[in-house]
Scaffold this active site. Sequence first.
Site, short mmCIF file in Angstrom:
data_model
loop_
_atom_site.label_atom_id
_atom_site.label_comp_id
_atom_site.label_asym_id
_atom_site.label_seq_id
_atom_site.Cartn_x
_atom_site.Cartn_y
_atom_site.Cartn_z
NE ARG A 58 3.97 8.42 -3.09
CZ ARG A 58 4.58 9.46 -2.46
NH1 ARG A 58 5.19 10.07 -1.51
NH2 ARG A 58 4.70 10.85 -3.34
CG HIS A 106 3.48 -4.74 2.83
ND1 HIS A 106 4.14 -4.08 1.48
CD2 HIS A 106 3.74 -5.34 3.64
CE1 HIS A 106 4.74 -5.56 2.06
NE2 HIS A 106 4.20 -6.29 2.93
N GLY A 177 2.93 -7.96 -11.42
CA GLY A 177 3.47 -6.39 -10.80
C GLY A 177 4.37 -5.79 -9.10
CB THR A 178 5.12 -8.30 -6.16
OG1 THR A 178 6.09 -8.33 -5.38
CG2 THR A 178 4.52 -9.59 -6.75
CB SER A 179 10.22 -6.98 -7.69
OG SER A 179 10.41 -5.70 -5.90
#
Length: 235
Positions: A58, A106, A177-179
């Site tokens: 990543r 996070h 842009g976050t669920s």
Amino acid sequence: MKKKKIVILTGAGMSAESGIKTFRDSDGLWENYPVQQVASIEGYEENPRLVLDFYNARRKELLRTVPNHGHLKVAELENYYDVAVVTQNVDNLHERAGSSHVIHLHGELMKATSSRNPNDPACICDISPEHPEIRLGDKAADGSQLRPYIVWFGEAVPRFEDAIREAETADIFIIIGTSMQVYPAAGLIRYIRRGIPVYVIDPKVVPVSCASPVHTIAKGASEGMDELFKILLKE
Ligand code: OAD
């Protein structure tokens, strides 16, 4: 005159146009990697090499990407507002776009920490782009195995308190842009003052419940930010 305060909660969709995969869209990261294996403390304890390799990959991917137009527009908001970005993303694209106040809920891909005391500031260190890998045997300041500075499922989210303090004082709250499926991040909206405007930029419908008017901009981050600028700057 004192600037109004904007708090922006961003998720993986913010960086999608930079070429970084989201998690839960089709072909998202969690479709290709079992989340329990690579993003939980149990997964790390069971197979540290696999987890280190996942984040090494990543990190190398991040080094090949650049901020997109949406990140740049978020940074540009600082010309007009007092802005705090609260991001679930572990990339550094907001900072590279020029945002000066970013809270990473996070963790951060370009940092490493101790496996024994992940939140000990004395153990958190930068990873240089020239040596972007953490390997088994690399040691943190306290002598334990070095690990990615990422908040995994099953771990506390220490920066959430800072995010709450920002949300409580927001005049405008923006979600990009976050669920809104991962807590506590998705619960940040509960701390905003009743009635302040909320804007949601996401091509998909996102569940947002609050005692405020919610304006939905059903577009990607870049186009959505252009539209938001038109709305905000005309006020
Ligand atoms: P998700 O993958 O759950 O959601 C991504 C969101 O971005 C969806 O609502 C998409 O519709 C939207 N999206 C896709 N393309 C977009 C674009 N071009 N512009 C704007 N939005 C777009 O990602 P998150 O909500 O960020 O945590 O996931 C939250 C957390 O779950 C992550 O931080 C990660 C993951 O497990 C950890 O790893 C700890």
